[in-house]
Enzyme design. Structure first.
Site, PDB file in Angstrom:
ATOM      1  N   SER A  11       0.814  -1.218   0.000  1.00 47.49           N
ATOM      2  CA  SER A  11       0.000   0.000   0.000  1.00 47.49           C
ATOM      3  C   SER A  11       0.848   1.270   0.000  1.00 47.49           C
ATOM      4  O   SER A  11       0.593   2.202  -0.773  1.00 47.49           O
ATOM      5  CB  SER A  11      -0.948  -0.002   1.199  1.00 47.49           C
ATOM      6  OG  SER A  11      -0.231  -0.114   2.419  1.00 47.49           O
ATOM      7  N   TRP A  12       1.894   1.333   0.818  1.00 48.59           N
ATOM      8  CA  TRP A  12       2.677   2.559   0.921  1.00 48.59           C
ATOM      9  C   TRP A  12       3.619   2.716  -0.269  1.00 48.59           C
ATOM     10  O   TRP A  12       3.771   3.809  -0.820  1.00 48.59           O
ATOM     11  CB  TRP A  12       3.433   2.585   2.241  1.00 48.59           C
ATOM     12  CG  TRP A  12       4.177   3.851   2.571  1.00 48.59           C
ATOM     13  CD1 TRP A  12       5.306   3.921   3.345  1.00 48.59           C
ATOM     14  CD2 TRP A  12       3.878   5.214   2.213  1.00 48.59           C
ATOM     15  NE1 TRP A  12       5.728   5.224   3.474  1.00 48.59           N
ATOM     16  CE2 TRP A  12       4.857   6.050   2.789  1.00 48.59           C
ATOM     17  CE3 TRP A  12       2.873   5.804   1.452  1.00 48.59           C
ATOM     18  CZ2 TRP A  12       4.894   7.430   2.617  1.00 48.59           C
ATOM     19  CZ3 TRP A  12       2.890   7.192   1.284  1.00 48.59           C
ATOM     20  CH2 TRP A  12       3.892   7.987   1.869  1.00 48.59           C
ATOM     21  N   ARG A  38       6.634  -8.176  -5.939  1.00 51.58           N
ATOM     22  CA  ARG A  38       7.151  -9.534  -5.743  1.00 51.58           C
ATOM     23  C   ARG A  38       6.424 -10.538  -6.632  1.00 51.58           C
ATOM     24  O   ARG A  38       7.015 -11.506  -7.112  1.00 51.58           O
ATOM     25  CB  ARG A  38       6.995  -9.914  -4.262  1.00 51.58           C
ATOM     26  CG  ARG A  38       7.562 -11.256  -3.870  1.00 51.58           C
ATOM     27  CD  ARG A  38       7.579 -11.403  -2.356  1.00 51.58           C
ATOM     28  NE  ARG A  38       6.290 -11.091  -1.764  1.00 51.58           N
ATOM     29  CZ  ARG A  38       5.294 -11.972  -1.637  1.00 51.58           C
ATOM     30  NH1 ARG A  38       5.445 -13.217  -2.076  1.00 51.58           N
ATOM     31  NH2 ARG A  38       4.160 -11.626  -1.069  1.00 51.58           N
ATOM     32  N   ALA A 146      -1.422   5.158   4.123  1.00 49.85           N
ATOM     33  CA  ALA A 146      -1.359   5.061   2.667  1.00 49.85           C
ATOM     34  C   ALA A 146      -2.709   5.276   1.998  1.00 49.85           C
ATOM     35  O   ALA A 146      -2.804   5.981   0.982  1.00 49.85           O
ATOM     36  CB  ALA A 146      -0.780   3.705   2.271  1.00 49.85           C
ATOM     37  N   LYS A 197       6.833   4.286  17.367  1.00 46.75           N
ATOM     38  CA  LYS A 197       5.397   4.576  17.358  1.00 46.75           C
ATOM     39  C   LYS A 197       4.586   3.352  16.952  1.00 46.75           C
ATOM     40  O   LYS A 197       3.423   3.208  17.359  1.00 46.75           O
ATOM     41  CB  LYS A 197       5.097   5.773  16.464  1.00 46.75           C
ATOM     42  CG  LYS A 197       5.458   5.603  14.993  1.00 46.75           C
ATOM     43  CD  LYS A 197       4.302   5.101  14.138  1.00 46.75           C
ATOM     44  CE  LYS A 197       4.772   4.813  12.726  1.00 46.75           C
ATOM     45  NZ  LYS A 197       3.696   4.354  11.840  1.00 46.75           N
ATOM     46  N   ASP A 250       3.031  11.520  13.508  1.00 46.39           N
ATOM     47  CA  ASP A 250       2.947  10.122  13.098  1.00 46.39           C
ATOM     48  C   ASP A 250       2.368   9.258  14.209  1.00 46.39           C
ATOM     49  O   ASP A 250       1.582   8.332  13.963  1.00 46.39           O
ATOM     50  CB  ASP A 250       4.345   9.632  12.719  1.00 46.39           C
ATOM     51  CG  ASP A 250       4.309   8.347  11.907  1.00 46.39           C
ATOM     52  OD1 ASP A 250       3.221   7.957  11.445  1.00 46.39           O
ATOM     53  OD2 ASP A 250       5.383   7.742  11.713  1.00 46.39           O
ATOM     54  N   SER A 260      -4.643   2.030  10.577  1.00 49.61           N
ATOM     55  CA  SER A 260      -3.308   1.673  11.051  1.00 49.61           C
ATOM     56  C   SER A 260      -3.177   0.163  11.236  1.00 49.61           C
ATOM     57  O   SER A 260      -3.941  -0.457  11.978  1.00 49.61           O
ATOM     58  CB  SER A 260      -3.021   2.381  12.381  1.00 49.61           C
ATOM     59  OG  SER A 260      -1.915   1.800  13.035  1.00 49.61           O
ATOM     60  N   ASN A 262      -0.726  -1.433  12.742  1.00 47.87           N
ATOM     61  CA  ASN A 262      -0.253  -1.780  14.080  1.00 47.87           C
ATOM     62  C   ASN A 262      -1.357  -1.654  15.124  1.00 47.87           C
ATOM     63  O   ASN A 262      -1.473  -2.503  16.004  1.00 47.87           O
ATOM     64  CB  ASN A 262       0.951  -0.904  14.432  1.00 47.87           C
ATOM     65  CG  ASN A 262       2.174  -1.290  13.628  1.00 47.87           C
ATOM     66  OD1 ASN A 262       2.857  -2.249  13.932  1.00 47.87           O
ATOM     67  ND2 ASN A 262       2.431  -0.550  12.551  1.00 47.87           N
ATOM     68  N   GLU A 287       4.756  -3.669  11.374  1.00 50.16           N
ATOM     69  CA  GLU A 287       6.185  -3.616  11.702  1.00 50.16           C
ATOM     70  C   GLU A 287       6.452  -3.658  13.201  1.00 50.16           C
ATOM     71  O   GLU A 287       7.487  -4.157  13.629  1.00 50.16           O
ATOM     72  CB  GLU A 287       6.825  -2.369  11.089  1.00 50.16           C
ATOM     73  CG  GLU A 287       7.053  -2.455   9.583  1.00 50.16           C
ATOM     74  CD  GLU A 287       8.169  -3.412   9.181  1.00 50.16           C
ATOM     75  OE1 GLU A 287       8.754  -4.069  10.064  1.00 50.16           O
ATOM     76  OE2 GLU A 287       8.443  -3.513   7.978  1.00 50.16           O
TER      77      GLU A 287
END
Length: 339
Positions: A11-12, A38, A146, A197, A250, A260, A262, A287
């Site tokens: 996405s980003w 990929r 994103a 974050k 952020d 988000s 995360n 991440e």
């Protein structure tokens, strides 16, 4: 014609390619923008249909963007190489980059992660693996959800490099009517803010999953920023970075938005799923789940207290029941807020 390669069609990475393509229209430039995906089918969809439905739904991509599943082809002759791959696989991709990149190429990291085992930031991994100077390594960070940017909802971001001229060059390439970059020379502070974050967002998501209130989440966000600042300043980051877009901006976006990854992963953990089960439910890498243990290890090396990060990692490793996280954070010794 400037060739810009974006490695990673998630996405980003895809959104950033769109940002650069839209900026080129406004500036009158005509760069060649190549996305590396990929999977063959993703590369074909981007080139032929100008969409990346898996990550960006029906968002239409500029026709100036093409894609390939051949990493060597993507990198060859590129003056700007943008890295948008998972943090833990960056080093393996850099082997191909090193063999095929121009001697003058500038590397731009969109990655917000810390490498396990080495505890290196992405700019440090790039420098070590490619043997290039800091003035050719750029970091882009800030409130970069994103999907919102792909929909051209206005946002500001930070382009950081040790060399201000290089930062300005990259900022000019991505400056358009919905994406406003600001330059910064505090690469360490910008990267640490983006790394930690994600772990704090996991904690906020856990609060959501546990159905805790806004007071709890605000407390985690605020104390999480304090933890981040302590670590970054010891490593050489500048204090003012953390009141800016790469720091507070952020952190708020990542902790508050349902977009988000995360925070979403943390919510699943809070609902009782294991780390493996939460990962299986997500379509993209969170991440914080990968970098959390490296963050805690780095903090311990420098005798920095990071109780929120430590508690999140303990939950991820199955050493702490998720319903004990909030009470554990409140059980700390009394001290002044600034400590």
């Amino acid at each position: 014609m400037t060739k810009i390669a974006v490695l990673g069609a998630g996405s980003w990475g895809t959104t950033f390619a769109k940002v650069v393509a839209d900026a080129a229209v406004l500036s009158g430039h005509d760069p060649s923008i190549v996305l590396w995906a990929r999977r063959d089918e993703v590369a074909a969809e981007i080139t032929d249909s100008h969409t990346n439905a898996t990550y960006l739904g029906e968002t239409r991509l500029p026709e100036s963007i093409t894609a390939t599943s051949d990493l060597t082809e993507a990198v060859r002759d590129a003056e700007i190489i943008v890295l948008a791959v998972p943090a833990q696989s960056l080093r393996s991709h850099l082997e191909v980059v090193r063999e095929n990149m121009l001697d003058s190429a500038v590397l731009v990291s969109l990655i917000k992660g810390l490498e396990r085992r080495t505890d290196l930031r992405m700019s440090e991994v790039i420098a070590a693996e490619l043997n290039i100077a800091a003035d050719r390594i750029v970091v882009v960070s800030g409130p970069n959800l994103a999907m919102e940017i792909a929909r051209e909802q206005p946002t500001a971001s930070v382009v950081a490099c040790a060399d201000e001229g290089t930062a300005e060059r990259v900022a000019a390439l991505c400056n358009n009517h919905y994406f406003r970059p600001y330059t910064n020379t505090d690469v360490t502070g910008v990267e640490i803010a983006g790394i930690v974050k994600n772990v704090i967002a996991l904690a906020v998501g856990i609060c959501d999953g546990q159905q805790l209130g806004d007071n709890s989440k605000a407390s985690v966000i605020t104390r999480g920023l304090a933890e981040t600042t302590r670590l970054a300043t010891v490593l050489g980051g500048r204090l003012e970075t953390f009141s800016g877009l790469a720091g507070l901006g952020d952190l708020v976006a990542t902790c508050a938005s349902p977009l988000s990854r995360n925070r979403s992963a943390g919510r699943l953990l809070g609902e009782g799923l294991s780390a493996e089960e939460a990962t299986a439910k997500l379509s993209q890498t969170a991440e914080g789940m990968k970098s959390g243990s490296a963050v805690v290890e780095l903090a311990r090396q420098h005798d920095i207290e990071m109780p929120i990060c430590e508690a999140v990692v303990a939950v991820l490793e199955g050493k702490l029941p998720v319903d004990r996280l909030a009470s554990l954070l409140l059980a700390r010794d009394l001290k002044a807020e600034g400590n």
